[in-house]
Design a protein around this motif. Sequence first.
Motif, PDB file in Angstrom:
ATOM      1  N   VAL A  53       0.878  -1.044   0.031  1.00 59.73           N
ATOM      2  CA  VAL A  53      -0.090   0.056  -0.023  1.00 59.73           C
ATOM      3  C   VAL A  53       0.848   1.119   0.023  1.00 59.73           C
ATOM      4  N   VAL A  54       1.986   1.317   0.745  1.00 62.72           N
ATOM      5  CA  VAL A  54       2.811   2.497   0.883  1.00 62.72           C
ATOM      6  C   VAL A  54       3.619   2.492  -0.645  1.00 62.72           C
ATOM      7  N   LEU A  55       3.933   1.504  -1.066  1.00 67.16           N
ATOM      8  CA  LEU A  55       4.699   1.642  -2.309  1.00 67.16           C
ATOM      9  C   LEU A  55       3.773   1.908  -3.547  1.00 67.16           C
ATOM     10  N   ALA A  56       2.524   1.557  -3.507  1.00 68.40           N
ATOM     11  CA  ALA A  56       1.494   1.820  -4.473  1.00 68.40           C
ATOM     12  C   ALA A  56       1.099   3.187  -4.319  1.00 68.40           C
ATOM     13  N   LEU A  57       1.080   3.793  -3.292  1.00 69.22           N
ATOM     14  CA  LEU A  57       0.811   5.400  -3.085  1.00 69.22           C
ATOM     15  C   LEU A  57       2.091   6.082  -3.520  1.00 69.22           C
ATOM     16  N   ILE A  58       3.185   5.640  -3.266  1.00 74.27           N
ATOM     17  CA  ILE A  58       4.404   6.458  -3.958  1.00 74.27           C
ATOM     18  C   ILE A  58       4.521   6.208  -5.508  1.00 74.27           C
ATOM     19  N   HIS A  59       4.148   5.069  -5.895  1.00 68.27           N
ATOM     20  CA  HIS A  59       3.963   4.826  -7.389  1.00 68.27           C
ATOM     21  C   HIS A  59       2.915   5.770  -7.891  1.00 68.27           C
ATOM     22  N   TRP A  60       1.789   6.090  -7.392  1.00 64.13           N
ATOM     23  CA  TRP A  60       0.686   6.990  -7.650  1.00 64.13           C
ATOM     24  C   TRP A  60       1.177   8.211  -7.755  1.00 64.13           C
ATOM     25  N   LEU A  61       1.703   8.688  -6.359  1.00 65.31           N
ATOM     26  CA  LEU A  61       2.131  10.163  -6.469  1.00 65.31           C
ATOM     27  C   LEU A  61       3.316  10.355  -7.441  1.00 65.31           C
ATOM     28  N   ALA A  62       4.202   9.521  -7.646  1.00 68.00           N
ATOM     29  CA  ALA A  62       5.277   9.824  -8.892  1.00 68.00           C
ATOM     30  C   ALA A  62       4.847   9.970 -10.237  1.00 68.00           C
ATOM     31  N   GLU A  63       3.364   9.317 -10.318  1.00 66.79           N
ATOM     32  CA  GLU A  63       2.945   9.673 -11.578  1.00 66.79           C
ATOM     33  C   GLU A  63       2.062  10.877 -11.782  1.00 66.79           C
ATOM     34  N   LYS A  64       1.459  11.078 -10.771  1.00 64.87           N
ATOM     35  CA  LYS A  64       0.474  12.428 -10.779  1.00 64.87           C
ATOM     36  C   LYS A  64       1.027  13.664 -10.467  1.00 64.87           C
ATOM     37  N   VAL A  65       1.816  13.605  -9.396  1.00 70.36           N
ATOM     38  CA  VAL A  65       2.365  15.069  -9.197  1.00 70.36           C
ATOM     39  C   VAL A  65       3.062  15.723 -10.157  1.00 70.36           C
ATOM     40  N   PRO A  66       3.870  15.059 -10.936  1.00 71.31           N
ATOM     41  CA  PRO A  66       4.434  15.759 -11.988  1.00 71.31           C
ATOM     42  C   PRO A  66       3.620  16.518 -12.916  1.00 71.31           C
ATOM     43  N   HIS A  67       2.524  15.664 -13.425  1.00 70.61           N
ATOM     44  CA  HIS A  67       1.333  15.943 -14.329  1.00 70.61           C
ATOM     45  C   HIS A  67       0.574  17.284 -13.566  1.00 70.61           C
ATOM     46  N   TRP A  68       0.506  17.323 -12.438  1.00 74.63           N
ATOM     47  CA  TRP A  68      -0.182  18.521 -11.688  1.00 74.63           C
ATOM     48  C   TRP A  68       0.590  19.611 -11.773  1.00 74.63           C
ATOM     49  N   LEU A  69       2.066  19.574 -11.577  1.00 75.40           N
ATOM     50  CA  LEU A  69       2.870  20.671 -11.676  1.00 75.40           C
ATOM     51  C   LEU A  69       2.952  21.306 -13.200  1.00 75.40           C
ATOM     52  N   VAL A  70       2.792  20.339 -13.996  1.00 76.46           N
ATOM     53  CA  VAL A  70       2.801  20.897 -15.660  1.00 76.46           C
ATOM     54  C   VAL A  70       1.485  21.614 -15.841  1.00 76.46           C
ATOM     55  N   ASP A  71       0.330  21.120 -15.245  1.00 73.30           N
ATOM     56  CA  ASP A  71      -0.964  21.676 -15.155  1.00 73.30           C
ATOM     57  C   ASP A  71      -0.893  23.124 -14.653  1.00 73.30           C
ATOM     58  N   ALA A  72      -0.295  23.061 -13.634  1.00 71.37           N
ATOM     59  CA  ALA A  72      -0.247  24.354 -12.682  1.00 71.37           C
ATOM     60  C   ALA A  72       0.763  25.471 -13.444  1.00 71.37           C
ATOM     61  N   GLY A  73       1.634  24.973 -14.386  1.00 76.87           N
ATOM     62  CA  GLY A  73       2.770  25.913 -15.211  1.00 76.87           C
ATOM     63  C   GLY A  73       3.884  26.057 -14.314  1.00 76.87           C
ATOM     64  N   MET A  74       3.972  25.034 -13.507  1.00 76.76           N
ATOM     65  CA  MET A  74       5.399  25.432 -12.693  1.00 76.76           C
ATOM     66  C   MET A  74       6.496  24.741 -13.220  1.00 76.76           C
ATOM     67  N   VAL A  75       6.306  23.506 -14.231  1.00 76.49           N
ATOM     68  CA  VAL A  75       7.357  22.943 -14.947  1.00 76.49           C
ATOM     69  C   VAL A  75       6.973  22.846 -16.319  1.00 76.49           C
ATOM     70  N   ALA A  76       7.929  22.728 -17.237  1.00 76.11           N
ATOM     71  CA  ALA A  76       7.468  22.382 -18.599  1.00 76.11           C
ATOM     72  C   ALA A  76       7.337  20.930 -19.003  1.00 76.11           C
ATOM     73  N   HIS A  77       6.253  20.666 -19.873  1.00 81.59           N
ATOM     74  CA  HIS A  77       5.968  19.270 -20.180  1.00 81.59           C
ATOM     75  C   HIS A  77       7.255  18.826 -20.994  1.00 81.59           C
ATOM     76  N   PRO A  78       7.666  17.789 -20.651  1.00 79.14           N
ATOM     77  CA  PRO A  78       8.765  16.931 -21.422  1.00 79.14           C
ATOM     78  C   PRO A  78       8.725  16.564 -22.898  1.00 79.14           C
ATOM     79  N   GLY A  79       7.497  16.394 -23.230  1.00 75.34           N
ATOM     80  CA  GLY A  79       6.864  15.537 -24.524  1.00 75.34           C
ATOM     81  C   GLY A  79       6.745  14.157 -24.101  1.00 75.34           C
TER      82      GLY A  79
END
Length: 442
Positions: free
Chosen positions: A88-114
């Motif tokens: 459960v802990v590792l699945a949550l890390i997996h999910w956050l590692a997938e989602k958080v960068p997308h949230w940062l891109v949507d917020a304009g804080m980082v550029a999309h890498p393509g």
Amino acid sequence: MKKVKHLYIIIFLAAILTYLVSAEYTKLGAHSLWWGLRQNMVFLAGVLAWFGMSFTIILSIRNGVISRWCGGLDKAYKLHKWCAISAVVLALIHWLAEKVPHWLVDAGMVAHPGELGDIVMAGWQEQLLDFGLVLAEYGLYLLIALSLVSISKKIPYHIFYYLHKAFPVVYIACAYHVMTSLFKTDWWQTPAAYLLAFVTAVAVGCALIALFQRTGSRNTSVADILHVEAAPQDIVEVTVRHRATIPMLPGQFAFVQFAHSTERHPFTLSDVNPDEKSLTFSIKKLGDYTRELAQHLLPGQRVKIEGPYGDFTFEHAGNKQLWIAGGIGVTPFMAKLKDATRKGQPLSGVEFWYFTRPDRGLTYPDYLTELCHQAGVRLKYFTVNNTENMQQHITEMKSSLNDNGVDIWFCGPDGLKKSINDTLKQQAVSIQHFHADCFSWR
């Protein structure tokens, strides 16, 4: 417990090996380092979580071979619990590692890498992949909920029992996500995908066994209740008779399903009488189920018994044994004492320490002194009400405990076990041969 720790480490080392043979880490330089590290974190955490989930379900079906590898079913369930929490802990890390960068891109804080990969998927593959992502996300929410229910002892056992039945469904849904997620990788060109597929296939098979309620079916027999008796300290003794001889040993336990319920509960045998083909379970009134049990049981009722399980059988013990019990933990020792008395085989070289609380009144069973006398066992009662009192007792026992040739068998509350171990460490007493079943299932 060392064997369980070693198996736990082996499981996750196998997951890391699977990730390494995928050669995913070789792609770090293909894009910016940050995005490359993020993608590897997604895969690594995902593989680790998946191995944890897979072995959680594999360990849950009570397979005899796997249980022996773990040192008994109680140890297998301890490993099951550790794998589940880690997953459960590792699945949550997996999910956050997938989602958080997308949230940062949507917020304009980082550029999309393509696009991070050069795999071109067909339309049907993308559809399967997207559906798998949805299943996995909702599966994670359910996993978190199941984990909270499992670790919280305040939630009644029957709720824990029925919610646990949802895990095989969650696992199969997540298996769909794992296998479809490989569409966007080139893992199938490495052994990694085949290792994942093998572990997944085995675990899906186990999930189906659990889903169709076939767990322990080969080890289940039918018995009839002979009599039900009330005993001191809110204990109910239930004696049943088998229609066939079942190879159960003193000190083992079984899962019991009485006629009024669909739940199977683990209870330790307090007597095994092969001559009469009877078994006795001494059941402490600890929760809603056990408190109301006596009023539902009548002689002649059918009982389903799944077992035997457990390695608390006093086998391969040395000539000198020290038994330590607390509360209802006396039951496996009762079974051994009765067995020895029935066979006329005195247990020489055995000393029995029974820890009680001063507020509990009459100890159970009230004939223990006579039973120990008949079996040739030296019995000592100890009253424990605080840590200082425990330290005083351990000081008195040091001569027995410092004997490296003594086998120690413990059965009792986790609090008593911890108190004894802590006191032994404080007084620098070394224990080499310590046997204890893990009777806490949550």
